[in-house]
Write a protein that holds these residues in place. Structure first.
Motif, PDB file in Angstrom:
ATOM      1  N   SER A  50       0.844  -1.208   0.000  1.00 17.22           N
ATOM      2  CA  SER A  50       0.000   0.000   0.000  1.00 17.22           C
ATOM      3  C   SER A  50       0.873   1.249   0.000  1.00 17.22           C
ATOM      4  O   SER A  50       0.585   2.233  -0.705  1.00 17.22           O
ATOM      5  N   SER A  51       1.944   1.227   0.784  1.00 12.50           N
ATOM      6  CA  SER A  51       2.845   2.373   0.830  1.00 12.50           C
ATOM      7  C   SER A  51       3.561   2.552  -0.510  1.00 12.50           C
ATOM      8  O   SER A  51       3.760   3.691  -0.972  1.00 12.50           O
ATOM      9  N   HIS A  52       3.916   1.443  -1.148  1.00 12.65           N
ATOM     10  CA  HIS A  52       4.594   1.512  -2.442  1.00 12.65           C
ATOM     11  C   HIS A  52       3.675   2.076  -3.526  1.00 12.65           C
ATOM     12  O   HIS A  52       4.097   2.904  -4.348  1.00 12.65           O
ATOM     13  N   LEU A  53       2.407   1.624  -3.534  1.00 15.09           N
ATOM     14  CA  LEU A  53       1.459   2.062  -4.561  1.00 15.09           C
ATOM     15  C   LEU A  53       0.922   3.459  -4.278  1.00 15.09           C
ATOM     16  O   LEU A  53       0.527   4.185  -5.197  1.00 15.09           O
ATOM     17  N   GLY A  54       0.875   3.821  -2.986  1.00 16.92           N
ATOM     18  CA  GLY A  54       0.336   5.135  -2.634  1.00 16.92           C
ATOM     19  C   GLY A  54      -1.143   5.123  -2.311  1.00 16.92           C
ATOM     20  O   GLY A  54      -1.743   6.179  -2.088  1.00 16.92           O
ATOM     21  N   TYR A  55      -1.765   3.962  -2.264  1.00 16.47           N
ATOM     22  CA  TYR A  55      -3.178   3.866  -1.896  1.00 16.47           C
ATOM     23  C   TYR A  55      -3.447   2.485  -1.314  1.00 16.47           C
ATOM     24  O   TYR A  55      -2.708   1.543  -1.531  1.00 16.47           O
ATOM     25  N   GLY A  56      -4.504   2.376  -0.512  1.00 15.15           N
ATOM     26  CA  GLY A  56      -4.845   1.136   0.148  1.00 15.15           C
ATOM     27  C   GLY A  56      -5.618   0.186  -0.739  1.00 15.15           C
ATOM     28  O   GLY A  56      -6.027   0.527  -1.859  1.00 15.15           O
ATOM     29  N   LYS A  57      -5.847  -1.013  -0.225  1.00 17.97           N
ATOM     30  CA  LYS A  57      -6.581  -2.027  -0.968  1.00 17.97           C
ATOM     31  C   LYS A  57      -8.031  -1.581  -1.164  1.00 17.97           C
ATOM     32  O   LYS A  57      -8.673  -1.066  -0.236  1.00 17.97           O
ATOM     33  N   HIS A  58      -8.573  -1.748  -2.419  1.00 20.17           N
ATOM     34  CA  HIS A  58      -9.938  -1.374  -2.798  1.00 20.17           C
ATOM     35  C   HIS A  58     -10.163   0.140  -2.756  1.00 20.17           C
ATOM     36  O   HIS A  58     -11.306   0.607  -2.786  1.00 20.17           O
ATOM     37  N   ASP A  59      -9.086   0.929  -2.680  1.00 18.81           N
ATOM     38  CA  ASP A  59      -9.237   2.383  -2.646  1.00 18.81           C
ATOM     39  C   ASP A  59      -9.395   2.905  -4.071  1.00 18.81           C
ATOM     40  O   ASP A  59      -8.542   2.648  -4.924  1.00 18.81           O
ATOM     41  N   ASN A  63      -7.319   4.182  -9.181  1.00 22.22           N
ATOM     42  CA  ASN A  63      -7.759   4.104 -10.574  1.00 22.22           C
ATOM     43  C   ASN A  63      -6.932   5.050 -11.450  1.00 22.22           C
ATOM     44  O   ASN A  63      -6.784   6.236 -11.149  1.00 22.22           O
ATOM     45  N   GLY A  64      -6.397   4.498 -12.529  1.00 20.19           N
ATOM     46  CA  GLY A  64      -5.662   5.313 -13.483  1.00 20.19           C
ATOM     47  C   GLY A  64      -4.248   5.668 -13.058  1.00 20.19           C
ATOM     48  O   GLY A  64      -3.605   6.505 -13.709  1.00 20.19           O
ATOM     49  N   THR A  65      -3.725   5.057 -12.007  1.00 22.58           N
ATOM     50  CA  THR A  65      -2.364   5.385 -11.553  1.00 22.58           C
ATOM     51  C   THR A  65      -1.290   4.669 -12.367  1.00 22.58           C
ATOM     52  O   THR A  65      -0.120   5.019 -12.289  1.00 22.58           O
ATOM     53  N   GLY A  66      -1.676   3.663 -13.125  1.00 23.74           N
ATOM     54  CA  GLY A  66      -0.700   2.944 -13.943  1.00 23.74           C
ATOM     55  C   GLY A  66      -0.112   1.722 -13.252  1.00 23.74           C
ATOM     56  O   GLY A  66       0.627   0.957 -13.871  1.00 23.74           O
ATOM     57  N   ASN A  67      -0.427   1.547 -11.994  1.00 26.09           N
ATOM     58  CA  ASN A  67       0.062   0.366 -11.281  1.00 26.09           C
ATOM     59  C   ASN A  67      -0.999  -0.051 -10.272  1.00 26.09           C
ATOM     60  O   ASN A  67      -1.694   0.791  -9.690  1.00 26.09           O
ATOM     61  N   SER A  68      -1.107  -1.338 -10.059  1.00 29.08           N
ATOM     62  CA  SER A  68      -2.140  -1.837  -9.150  1.00 29.08           C
ATOM     63  C   SER A  68      -1.716  -3.197  -8.612  1.00 29.08           C
ATOM     64  O   SER A  68      -0.712  -3.768  -9.024  1.00 29.08           O
ATOM     65  N   ARG A  69      -2.494  -3.707  -7.675  1.00 29.58           N
ATOM     66  CA  ARG A  69      -2.236  -5.043  -7.128  1.00 29.58           C
ATOM     67  C   ARG A  69      -2.438  -6.097  -8.207  1.00 29.58           C
ATOM     68  O   ARG A  69      -3.307  -5.951  -9.074  1.00 29.58           O
ATOM     69  N   ASN A  70      -1.646  -7.170  -8.116  1.00 30.90           N
ATOM     70  CA  ASN A  70      -1.714  -8.191  -9.158  1.00 30.90           C
ATOM     71  C   ASN A  70      -1.632  -9.584  -8.545  1.00 30.90           C
ATOM     72  O   ASN A  70      -0.790 -10.402  -8.898  1.00 30.90           O
ATOM     73  N   GLY A  71      -2.506  -9.823  -7.580  1.00 34.55           N
ATOM     74  CA  GLY A  71      -2.566 -11.138  -6.971  1.00 34.55           C
ATOM     75  C   GLY A  71      -1.431 -11.381  -5.980  1.00 34.55           C
ATOM     76  O   GLY A  71      -0.745 -10.467  -5.531  1.00 34.55           O
ATOM     77  N   LYS A  72      -1.230 -12.665  -5.659  1.00 33.17           N
ATOM     78  CA  LYS A  72      -0.223 -13.053  -4.661  1.00 33.17           C
ATOM     79  C   LYS A  72       0.513 -14.290  -5.134  1.00 33.17           C
ATOM     80  O   LYS A  72       0.025 -15.035  -5.979  1.00 33.17           O
ATOM     81  N   ILE A  73       1.703 -14.479  -4.521  1.00 34.51           N
ATOM     82  CA  ILE A  73       2.506 -15.648  -4.848  1.00 34.51           C
ATOM     83  C   ILE A  73       2.912 -16.333  -3.547  1.00 34.51           C
ATOM     84  O   ILE A  73       3.227 -15.674  -2.548  1.00 34.51           O
ATOM     85  N   GLY A  74       2.866 -17.671  -3.550  1.00 31.30           N
ATOM     86  CA  GLY A  74       3.216 -18.423  -2.355  1.00 31.30           C
ATOM     87  C   GLY A  74       4.729 -18.505  -2.160  1.00 31.30           C
ATOM     88  O   GLY A  74       5.487 -18.580  -3.124  1.00 31.30           O
ATOM     89  N   LYS A  75       5.137 -18.509  -0.894  1.00 27.12           N
ATOM     90  CA  LYS A  75       6.560 -18.564  -0.581  1.00 27.12           C
ATOM     91  C   LYS A  75       6.741 -19.100   0.829  1.00 27.12           C
ATOM     92  O   LYS A  75       6.027 -18.691   1.743  1.00 27.12           O
ATOM     93  N   THR A  76       7.689 -20.018   1.018  1.00 33.89           N
ATOM     94  CA  THR A  76       7.993 -20.542   2.345  1.00 33.89           C
ATOM     95  C   THR A  76       9.318 -19.946   2.813  1.00 33.89           C
ATOM     96  O   THR A  76      10.318 -19.996   2.096  1.00 33.89           O
ATOM     97  N   VAL A  77       9.299 -19.377   4.004  1.00 37.03           N
ATOM     98  CA  VAL A  77      10.525 -18.796   4.577  1.00 37.03           C
ATOM     99  C   VAL A  77      10.822 -19.472   5.906  1.00 37.03           C
ATOM    100  O   VAL A  77       9.911 -19.894   6.628  1.00 37.03           O
ATOM    101  N   GLN A  78      12.088 -19.576   6.212  1.00 36.02           N
ATOM    102  CA  GLN A  78      12.515 -20.139   7.486  1.00 36.02           C
ATOM    103  C   GLN A  78      12.582 -19.017   8.525  1.00 36.02           C
ATOM    104  O   GLN A  78      13.152 -17.965   8.278  1.00 36.02           O
ATOM    105  N   THR A  79      11.999 -19.271   9.690  1.00 31.62           N
ATOM    106  CA  THR A  79      11.991 -18.285  10.766  1.00 31.62           C
ATOM    107  C   THR A  79      12.451 -18.947  12.062  1.00 31.62           C
ATOM    108  O   THR A  79      12.696 -20.154  12.101  1.00 31.62           O
TER     109      THR A  79
END
Length: 442
Positions: A50-59, A63-79
């Motif tokens: 949201s900070s990167h795009l400059g607007y929140g989800k469903h905001d 519209n018309g900013t040229g960039n938007s959310r594009n789904g998600k990708i799965g990833k496993t990380v060790q913690t």
């Protein structure tokens, strides 16, 4: 945390964290802590996007900013609580670079790196750490990944090894522990030397750790005048201008090298080492009696009295039966007698390297589990981490005792082992040293 989450959420997490037998799994995939970490990380990733795009989800502002959310990708990380399966959000332009969970990063530190370094400092090998993380936390890390984590402290080690030192050390102790190191394509036993210096305030400090590099035309690395010259040069380059007394166990080539660098330094051989060497050929049944006779030599009131005691021992029945015992003192007489110039209180400070041997005893417990080290840097790294770990452990014990009782505890079990420890009776020793070496203690 309970007020924040609420009992309903906690009950749900508790139920989902039970294993097939009804037990609770706090760590590992699907555990309570794993689910909490997953929720926090995914929430933070959404906030980063949201900070990167400059607007929140469903905001609609997007519209018309040229960039938007594009789904998600799965990833496993060790913690630190085990593997966590995340869904990382993406943007259509592909310019989103997560900070909390960077791209291509398979591990989130979150204390995991500190845990690995702590296990390493306690003497566990890389293979043992791998097994421990797999068994307890279900974390899979490669040999290279664990080595890279522990190697991250090498910069700190090198900075410590190169740090400036005091100009004058009234007393310096040197001793070694033997470790197995791969050098010149073969595994060999090497002495790792430690130096402990007492500064003008009476505080002890580990000055450095040194290992000899095996020359290509030699099979082993050991003591030599050339090696000790390099050590003395290192001390001089780091600011040491004078050492009054250097206490050693009769190291080969040491006296020549230290006098080349510090010509006015007095070399004192460790009396305890001399006693051990003198008793080595003595039969077990006779050791107590021979030790009692040898004690008359090193507890004599003066150098002349010690010489007379040695002559009496040589002429005695024990001396005739074990001439090697007397020969130990005769061979090292000039390096054995300097401490007779002081009172008994200062003699106790000078005549033994027990202080550094106590540290080496703790370090041997850490290194004994290792088959061998891949190189000199690995040895220095582990010894440095072990020293810090020992001192930190004792500092925590002192802090806990003070918190519980309001009193400072300085018993042998909690006192500083070396670093920063105040030398007992230093005020009186400093006066005598200043008289014996006028103008050299500043």
């Amino acid at each position: 945390m309970r007020d924040l989450l609420g009992d309903q959420v906690l009950d749900l997490l508790l139920e989902r964290s039970k294993d097939g037998k009804g037990g609770l799994r706090l760590t590992g995939e699907g555990s309570m802590l794993g689910e909490l970490v997953k929720a926090v990380l995914e929430r933070a990733l959404e906030a980063e996007l949201s900070s990167h795009l400059g607007y929140g989800k469903h905001d609609p502002a997007g519209n018309g900013t040229g960039n938007s959310r594009n789904g998600k990708i799965g990833k496993t990380v060790q913690t630190g609580v085990g593997p966590v399966r995340l869904t990382v959000p993406r943007d259509r332009a592909g310019t989103f670079e997560p900070i909390l969970v960077p791209k291509r990063a398979g591990r989130i530190s979150g204390g995991l790196d500190d845990m690995i370094i702590s296990l390493y400092a306690h003497g566990m090998s890389v293979r043992d750490i791998q097994h421990h993380l797999r068994q307890i936390y279900e974390v899979e890390l490669s040999h290279e990944a664990i080595s890279n984590i522990t190697d991250a402290v090498l910069e700190e080690v090198r900075a410590w090894q190169a740090r400036p030192l005091e100009a004058v050390y009234p007393v310096v102790f040197l001793d070694a522990i033997v470790v197995k190191v791969r050098d010149n394509h073969s595994v060999q036993a090497k002495p790792a030397y430690l130096a402990i210096g007492i500064d003008a305030d009476g505080e002890k400090h580990v000055l450095g750790i040194w290992l000899a590099k095996t020359p290509l035309d030699h099979a082993t690395a050991g003591e030599s005048a050339r090696f000790w010259s390099a050590v003395m040069t290192d001390l001089k380059n780091r600011g040491v201008c004078d050492i009054l007394i250097a206490c050693t166990d009769g190291l080969n080539g040491f006296e020549e090298a230290i006098h080349a660098a510090f010509p006015y330094t007095t070399v004192q051989t460790c009396v305890v080492h001399m006693i051990r060497n003198a008793l080595r050929p003595v039969a077990r049944r006779d050791r107590a009696a021979v030790a009692a006779e040898l004690k008359k030599i090193y507890t004599a009131p003066s150098e002349q009295a010690a010489f007379d005691a040695l002559a009496d021992f040589t002429a005695s029945t024990w001396g005739e039966r074990y001439p090697q015992a007397a020969r130990v003192f005769e061979t090292a007489w000039d390096r054995f007698t300097p401490f007779f110039a002081f009172t008994p209180g200062v003699r106790r400070l000078l005549y033994t390297t027990n202080g550094i041997e106590s540290l080496n005893y703790q370090l041997r417990k850490v290194t004994k589990a290792r088959g061998h080290f891949p190189g000199n840097d690995a040895v220095v790294k582990l010894l440095w981490l072990a020293i810090i770990n020992i001192e930190d452990k004792r500092a925590r014990e002192r802090a806990t005792h003070k918190e519980q009782t309001g009193k400072i505890k300085n018993s042998p079990s909690t006192a500083r082992l070396i670093e920063g420890q105040r030398t007992i009776g230093w005020r009186e020793a400093l006066i005598e040293l200043d008289i014996a070496y006028p103008g050299r203690i500043r």
